[in-house]
Design an enzyme around this catalytic site. Structure first.
Site, PDB file in Angstrom:
ATOM      1  N   PRO A 124     -20.784 -78.463 -16.730  1.00  0.00           N
ATOM      2  CA  PRO A 124     -22.355 -78.007 -17.855  1.00  0.00           C
ATOM      3  C   PRO A 124     -23.452 -78.127 -17.728  1.00  0.00           C
ATOM      4  CG  PRO A 124     -21.399 -80.555 -17.608  1.00  0.00           C
ATOM      5  CD  PRO A 124     -20.789 -79.440 -16.434  1.00  0.00           C
ATOM      6  N   GLY A 126     -24.694 -79.378 -13.971  1.00  0.00           N
ATOM      7  CA  GLY A 126     -25.483 -79.801 -12.737  1.00  0.00           C
ATOM      8  C   GLY A 126     -25.663 -79.028 -11.510  1.00  0.00           C
ATOM      9  N   GLU A 145     -19.474 -69.674 -15.797  1.00  0.00           N
ATOM     10  CA  GLU A 145     -18.142 -70.578 -16.901  1.00  0.00           C
ATOM     11  C   GLU A 145     -17.460 -69.870 -17.524  1.00  0.00           C
ATOM     12  OE1 GLU A 145     -17.782 -73.581 -16.484  1.00  0.00           O
ATOM     13  OE2 GLU A 145     -15.996 -73.320 -18.327  1.00  0.00           O
ATOM     14  N   ARG A 150     -17.463 -74.803 -22.816  1.00  0.00           N
ATOM     15  CA  ARG A 150     -18.544 -75.145 -22.555  1.00  0.00           C
ATOM     16  C   ARG A 150     -19.503 -74.745 -21.459  1.00  0.00           C
ATOM     17  NH1 ARG A 150     -16.478 -79.599 -19.508  1.00  0.00           N
ATOM     18  NH2 ARG A 150     -17.472 -78.630 -17.379  1.00  0.00           N
ATOM     19  N   CYS A 242     -13.752 -83.267  -7.702  1.00  0.00           N
ATOM     20  CA  CYS A 242     -14.388 -84.955  -7.441  1.00  0.00           C
ATOM     21  C   CYS A 242     -12.890 -85.184  -7.422  1.00  0.00           C
ATOM     22  CB  CYS A 242     -14.651 -84.607  -8.590  1.00  0.00           C
ATOM     23  SG  CYS A 242     -14.698 -83.831 -10.373  1.00  0.00           S
TER      24      CYS A 242
HETATM   25  N1  SAM Z   1     -20.387 -77.568 -11.901  1.00  0.00           N
HETATM   26  C1  SAM Z   1     -20.001 -78.123 -13.082  1.00  0.00           C
HETATM   27  C2  SAM Z   1     -21.017 -79.054 -12.522  1.00  0.00           C
HETATM   28  O1  SAM Z   1     -21.966 -79.757 -11.409  1.00  0.00           O
HETATM   29  O2  SAM Z   1     -22.047 -79.597 -14.240  1.00  0.00           O
HETATM   30  C3  SAM Z   1     -18.675 -79.230 -12.902  1.00  0.00           C
HETATM   31  C4  SAM Z   1     -18.093 -77.652 -13.034  1.00  0.00           C
HETATM   32  S1  SAM Z   1     -15.993 -79.106 -13.843  1.00  0.00           S
HETATM   33  C5  SAM Z   1     -16.007 -79.347 -12.064  1.00  0.00           C
HETATM   34  C6  SAM Z   1     -15.397 -77.201 -13.279  1.00  0.00           C
HETATM   35  C7  SAM Z   1     -15.195 -76.011 -14.577  1.00  0.00           C
HETATM   36  O3  SAM Z   1     -14.565 -75.143 -14.261  1.00  0.00           O
HETATM   37  C8  SAM Z   1     -15.099 -76.817 -15.341  1.00  0.00           C
HETATM   38  O4  SAM Z   1     -16.549 -75.986 -16.574  1.00  0.00           O
HETATM   39  C9  SAM Z   1     -14.081 -75.779 -15.905  1.00  0.00           C
HETATM   40  O5  SAM Z   1     -13.355 -75.034 -17.313  1.00  0.00           O
HETATM   41  C10 SAM Z   1     -14.139 -74.341 -15.272  1.00  0.00           C
HETATM   42  N2  SAM Z   1     -12.974 -73.747 -15.366  1.00  0.00           N
HETATM   43  C11 SAM Z   1     -11.826 -73.877 -15.525  1.00  0.00           C
HETATM   44  N3  SAM Z   1     -10.821 -73.066 -14.897  1.00  0.00           N
HETATM   45  C12 SAM Z   1     -11.405 -71.856 -14.362  1.00  0.00           C
HETATM   46  C13 SAM Z   1     -10.448 -71.306 -13.440  1.00  0.00           C
HETATM   47  N4  SAM Z   1      -9.140 -70.844 -13.733  1.00  0.00           N
HETATM   48  N5  SAM Z   1     -11.749 -70.323 -12.928  1.00  0.00           N
HETATM   49  C14 SAM Z   1     -13.102 -70.770 -12.923  1.00  0.00           C
HETATM   50  N6  SAM Z   1     -13.638 -71.422 -13.496  1.00  0.00           N
HETATM   51  C15 SAM Z   1     -12.601 -72.604 -13.877  1.00  0.00           C
END
Ligand code: SAM
Length: 465
Positions: A124, A126, A145, A150, A242
């Site tokens: 989202p 961060g 994203e 999202r 994480c």
């Molecule tokens: N960086 C964000 C923050 O600090 O707020 C949190 C990111 S979260 C850990 C990982 C993100 O990767 C999610 O929003 C998810 O929708 C996205 N995601 C899911 N599958 C993915 C893919 N195959 N390639 C790239 N991003 C992906």
């Protein structure tokens, strides 16, 4: 109190979502995990932390997160939703361990020069908003994203943050194929099995399985490969998750090293409680809730061999006069798409055009105006942006109850409301209100409205009486 099914009763877990037995078994192989202490910590109340926005200061007294200049711990979880300063983008509610990103950006040297950065898994927001606070104002951050719902939240958070140098993209990392070697800095905060969220999020406990770990590792492997190709020689990649799984963490570090990455040591103080995980002479960084005040986090930073391209003499392709509610001195290039005018830093216009040829650039800059009839009216993002003209009039300075009513979508009563007013709370721009004689019509975007009726938590400590 429920217990997991391994028979080791000392690993007590929360009633609503017990820890998976296979997770507990894996803990012994994780560098620095100390299973008993860790499992105990997973049942404790998580600390609360926020990251302040240097563009939007407000008085606050709170302990600093040691590894993040703008990070602050709060003594308890207040009702953030009912604080207009949250909606004004004055701070971001963020788990403290993930603020370790700052140390990697510091080590990369990116803060010393204008940087073209990509936050590949952005929502989202961060890490994106943190990057925007750390990098020079002449830098550009592409916040990507892939998931549409999202992505909307990512855009909202970026626009509320107010920095002018961000564009929102919505591509699968495979689209980076056509952008080989262009980014100075790439953050891959990868989708992962989420063990570091076990304390805060019962869903993370419920969805965890050894299969999920494998699936995540496969996705991460592909993302890392594609990100590496898009990194400029001399550029820095910051990989984080994480979770504590070796397959998702140190295995990705090994992948990067095999691709030729040079590990970047971070200026981590021993007093912070961060665990150093060494493999083949490279160090990755692990955070555990029983060793520091934060949740689970893993980070590895590395450089691509070579020299960064010079970004000092970027030609300004064209400058466009912005609408009157935008700072007339800002060097912007405006583009129009689907009834919205976006302001881009003019110095990055050519780079953005190139990026738009490969990534789905949903917002090529900050939306500053939207079409209404034959004319243009200010976009909600413009009220929150550092690009807004400082002398815009009229201004409506709202009290706390008035600001909350505004954020819920209410009109404001007036004696003679004319024109488009800037709505402020404690000196910070929130949104717009449209004059309609005896009232100001509300222009706060309806998807952003507060829907909560009563607070289930105390007010924020900086709330005005
Ligand atoms: N960086 C964000 C923050 O600090 O707020 C949190 C990111 S979260 C850990 C990982 C993100 O990767 C999610 O929003 C998810 O929708 C996205 N995601 C899911 N599958 C993915 C893919 N195959 N390639 C790239 N991003 C992906």
């Amino acid at each position: 109190m429920a217990h997991h099914g391994t028979g080791k009763r000392r690993f007590a877990a929360r009633d609503e979502a017990p820890l998976h037995p296979a997770f507990l078994e894996r803990l012994t192989g994780m560098p620095g995990a100390e299973p008993e202490a860790l499992v105990k910590a997973l049942d404790a109340v998580p600390p609360v932390s926020i990251r302040l926005n240097p563009l939007k200061p407000f008085p606050i007294q709170a302990d600093q997160v040691p590894w993040c200049t703008q990070g602050r711990y709060l003594p308890e979880r207040p009702s953030f939703t009912l604080d207009p300063l949250l909606h004004a983008g004055a701070y971001y509610v963020q788990e403290a361990a993930s603020m370790l990103l700052e140390q990697a950006v510091l080590a990369s040297g990116a803060m010393q020069r204008d940087t073209l950065a990509l936050d590949l898994c952005g929502a989202p927001g961060g890490k994106t908003t943190h990057l925007l606070s750390l990098l020079t104002p002449g830098s550009l951050v592409i916040a990507n994203e892939v998931e549409p719902g999202r992505r909307r939240i990512l855009a909202e958070n970026c626009w509320k943050w107010g920095a002018p140098n961000v564009a929102i993209a919505g591509s699968d990392p495979a689209a980076l194929e056509d952008l080989s070697g262009i980014f100075d800095l790439i953050v891959v905060d990868a989708p992962c099995s989420g063990e570091g969220l076990f304390r805060r999020d019962p869903f993370a406990r419920r969805q965890w399985s050894p299969q999920l770990v494998q699936q995540c590792a496969a996705v991460q492997q592909r993302i890392v490969e594609q990100a590496w190709d898009a990194l400029a020689p001399g550029g820095t990649i910051i990989y984080s998750t994480c979770t504590w799984e070796l397959e998702e963490d140190e295995a990705r570090m090994a992948q990067l090293l095999a691709l030729g990455a040079e590990p970047l040591p971070l200026p981590i103080s021993a007093a912070w409680g961060v665990v150093l995980s060494e493999r083949d002479g490279a160090i990755a960084y692990r955070c555990y809730p029983h060793r520091l005040q934060g949740e689970g986090f893993f980070l590895f930073a590395a450089r691509k061999p070579g020299q960064l391209p010079s970004r000092d003499a970027r030609p300004v392709i064209h400058r466009t006069d912005p609408p009157p509610w935008i700072d007339q001195q800002a060097c912007l290039s405006l583009v129009e798409r689907a009834g919205i005018r976006y302001a881009r830093p003019a110095a990055w216009a050519a780079a953005l055009d190139r990026i738009a040829g490969a990534l789905a650039l949903e917002a090529p800059g900050i939306p500053v105006a939207e079409r209404k009839g034959d004319g243009w009216v200010p976009h909600a993002a413009a009220a929150l942006s550092a690009l807004r003209a400082a002398d815009h009039r009229p201004v409506l300075d709202l009290s706390l109850p008035e600001a909350l009513a505004y954020l819920r979508g209410a009109a404001l009563s007036a004696a003679d409301a004319q024109g488009t007013a800037l709505v402020r709370h404690r000196g910070l721009g929130l949104g717009w209100a449209q004059g309609a004689g005896r009232r100001w019509n509300n222009r706060w975007p309806s998807p952003w409205r507060i829907r909560m009726l009563a607070a289930g938590a105390p007010p924020v400590p900086w709330s005005e009486p």
